[in-house]
Structures are given as C-alpha cells and as structure tokens.
Design a protein around this motif. Sequence first.
Motif, PDB file in Angstrom:
ATOM      1  N   GLY A  59      -2.239   3.362  -7.918  1.00  9.39           N
ATOM      2  CA  GLY A  59      -3.197   3.432  -6.817  1.00  9.39           C
ATOM      3  C   GLY A  59      -2.512   3.744  -5.502  1.00  9.39           C
ATOM      4  N   GLY A  60      -3.140   3.300  -4.404  1.00  8.61           N
ATOM      5  CA  GLY A  60      -2.616   3.584  -3.081  1.00  8.61           C
ATOM      6  C   GLY A  60      -3.152   4.890  -2.526  1.00  8.61           C
ATOM      7  N   ASN A  61      -2.620   5.278  -1.368  1.00  8.51           N
ATOM      8  CA  ASN A  61      -2.982   6.548  -0.768  1.00  8.51           C
ATOM      9  C   ASN A  61      -2.370   7.695  -1.570  1.00  8.51           C
ATOM     10  N   ASP A 104       5.286   6.697 -10.588  1.00  5.33           N
ATOM     11  CA  ASP A 104       5.105   5.734  -9.500  1.00  5.33           C
ATOM     12  C   ASP A 104       6.465   5.273  -8.986  1.00  5.33           C
ATOM     13  N   GLY A 105       6.526   4.986  -7.670  1.00  5.58           N
ATOM     14  CA  GLY A 105       7.754   4.475  -7.081  1.00  5.58           C
ATOM     15  C   GLY A 105       8.163   3.152  -7.713  1.00  5.58           C
ATOM     16  N   VAL A 106       9.468   2.932  -7.765  1.00  3.73           N
ATOM     17  CA  VAL A 106      10.025   1.745  -8.422  1.00  3.73           C
ATOM     18  C   VAL A 106      10.542   0.766  -7.373  1.00  3.73           C
ATOM     19  N   GLU A 139       3.604   0.589   2.776  1.00  3.25           N
ATOM     20  CA  GLU A 139       3.204  -0.418   3.759  1.00  3.25           C
ATOM     21  C   GLU A 139       3.288  -1.787   3.096  1.00  3.25           C
ATOM     22  N   LEU A 140       3.973  -2.703   3.752  1.00  2.00           N
ATOM     23  CA  LEU A 140       4.146  -4.059   3.241  1.00  2.00           C
ATOM     24  C   LEU A 140       3.004  -4.910   3.778  1.00  2.00           C
ATOM     25  N   LEU A 183       0.865  -1.179   0.000  1.00  3.70           N
ATOM     26  CA  LEU A 183       0.000   0.000   0.000  1.00  3.70           C
ATOM     27  C   LEU A 183       0.903   1.230   0.000  1.00  3.70           C
ATOM     28  N   PRO A 184       1.135   1.813  -1.178  1.00  9.87           N
ATOM     29  CA  PRO A 184       2.008   2.985  -1.246  1.00  9.87           C
ATOM     30  C   PRO A 184       1.252   4.257  -0.889  1.00  9.87           C
TER      31      PRO A 184
END
Length: 394
Positions: A107-109, A88-90, A153-154, A74-75
């Motif tokens: 997606g994500g927050n 987006d983060g890699v 979040e993992l 959950l990014p």
Amino acid sequence: MNSTHHWVTTPITAEIVRGALELEHTAHGVLPHRLPGWARAQCSDGQLAMAESQPSGVRLTLRTRATALELDVLPTKRVYTGAPARPDGVYDLLVDGRLTSQASVSGGNVLTIDLATGTVEHRLGTAGTLTFAGLPDGVKDIEIWLPHNESTELVALRSDAPVEPAPDPGRKVWLHHGSSISHGSDALSPTGTWPALAAARGGVELINLGLGGSALLDPFTARTLRYTPADLISVKIGINVVNADLMRLRAFAPAVHGFLDTIREGHPTAPLLVVSPILCPIHEDTPGPCAPDLSTLGTGRLQFAAMGDPAETASGKLTLTVIRAELARIVRERSADDPHLHYLDGRDLYGEADFAELPLPDQLHPDAATHQLIGERFARLAFTGDGVFADGTA
C-alpha cells in the motif's frame, strides 16, 4: 494494532533518528530528508526531490527492553510504466548490531512514472504497520533501517516497554556522497548497500548522501557536506555528470575544484577521498546522455543505453575515461597543498574482470552481489592497513 501488549507510544524525533539531515513534519508524521530545506529550495528537479527523500542510510536507533515493536509508516512506491514491478521497500531490524529481522509494508502512495513520455502521476494511499515481535529479553540496542529506495513517512512508534535514544556509540562519522550506486541502486535491503556494508566493516557511523541521478557537483550539495559534522568524507563523482550530459570538460574541472573548496571550508583537515566512477562499459568512451532503452520496456528487463557520439569527446563532451583522468589530475595537483586529500580509482572497486563475472543487469546499476563486492573492497582499501580512513576506525 496487536491488543495483547500494553503499548508505549514514543514520539519520533531527531534524538532517535540517525543518518537524516532534517525531519519534515507532515500531515501524517515526519519525513526524513537527506538534504536540508534550504538546499532543496535551490533546485526544483523532481529526480533530486525523490532521491533525497528516499532514506538511504537513515535508521531509528533505540535502547529498550521491549520484545515487540510496531512502526506505522506511509511509504511512497514507484511504478515505471512498462518496466518490471518493483518489490516493496525493505526495513532491516538490527539487535546489538546484528540483522535479525526484515519486513515490508504494502500500500501507501504510488508514484507512476512513464519513462517514454516523462509524465508522473501521484496517487495517495494509506499507512501500514510493521511488526517486529519475539525480540530477545533484556536491555539491547535496536536499529530499524528504513528502505534505501522508498520514501517513508514515519507515523508512529509503539513498543511493549519504554524506549530511549540509543547512546552515542562514539564512532567516527563517515559522510559519503555519490550517485544512485552509492544511494543503493539494486541492493536488496538498506543494510545491503555498499556504503552500509563498508561502514559496518569499518566500524563507523554512516551518513549517506548518495543521491540517485543527482551527484552533479551542485553547489548546495557541497555546502551541505561543508555544514554536516563528520570525521571522514568521501565523494564519488562522475557517472551522473556523464549520463545527464550536464557539462563539458571546460566546466567540469572548475566545478570539481569548487566542490572540494567548499567541503574544505567546513572540514579543512578531515581525510577527504575522491572516488572516480566504477566501470560502466556503455559510458567508458561514449558520452551521454543516458536513456532507457525503450525497446526493452515490456520485456520484463529494463536496460539503459548511451546516446552520445564518441567523436564528440574531441569537442569536450565527457566520458568516464575523461573524468577519471581529470579527477586523478585534480587530486594530484591539490594534494601538494592538501595532504589529507586522496584519490581512489573506482575500477579498483569494480573493474573489467568483475563486469565479466557480475555484469550490470541494466548496463548501469550494480546488483545485490556487486554491492557486497564493492562494500568489501571499499572497506579493505579505505578502512584497513594504510587506508586513508584506517587511523583509529577499525
């Protein structure tokens, strides 16, 4: 979830996470932190909270026969109003130390930050799944480096064969603290930040406490460095003190002494390298504060500008030129009693000739090619030959 595999779910615990100082259990899973809870409790600054929860240098480390892995995450994405959209983060996947795959999740927050007004809006989102398939057969060591610039979040880890924590590689631990440049700024991926590149070349285990906007000589950061086990330590000091316009010369030197004293309480003889700022022309002779150039918002290219008056240096306002001279003096004087304390001028990592060839796109942060350059130079200067970190590390 892909149903063609028989998936094994592995709990995400500290045994398989390196580079984080604490795992916070959340409603969704675990959130890696790069500052411990007691340190976070001593500062309510939102920039620090955002920076330390972005997992620069944090990676999952596994040994497995699995040929497919899935990671639910959950990014938290950042959106700056009027500025270009951020990619987006890699997530970088390494097999036996070699980068073999990259992935992102949408997606994500979403954290929407209005640079003109300073307001922040937080919108909740849903988790996504990363899939790494087609991995080589046989036992191998896997690293999944989390995005250096996106809180993550993992939620769950699945594989088509059991995984166990990768064994301790027995390498020296390099603990580094710095600003957004050390955090990773505009590197393209987590293994492309200059500290990650330098650590790979130096053959060391990285703990990256580069904190965007937050290398401010905070006592809780010094105590975190004191308490964190490490063999080699570096602190890159200066740019945030200037661009936050945080203190005057009278406060700066004692704060540096106190910061180094605290580190030395926990690491009395470890090689300790003080690195001054890389070249940043807007702040070489102009004090802070630094602010977004609002005239560039909406143009697709965000720029920063120095807002101070060079004449104010006479009354103690700080510039990079002043800070480099102070850091060199402090290290020179302290090294008479501390032979393991050393100084590196940041312009040896990125100087005037480099700015001419590889300018800072926003006047403040290096791009991906410049991270490569800084990482290679730091590795050569610190980890090879008679470099201060060279003994037994490479």
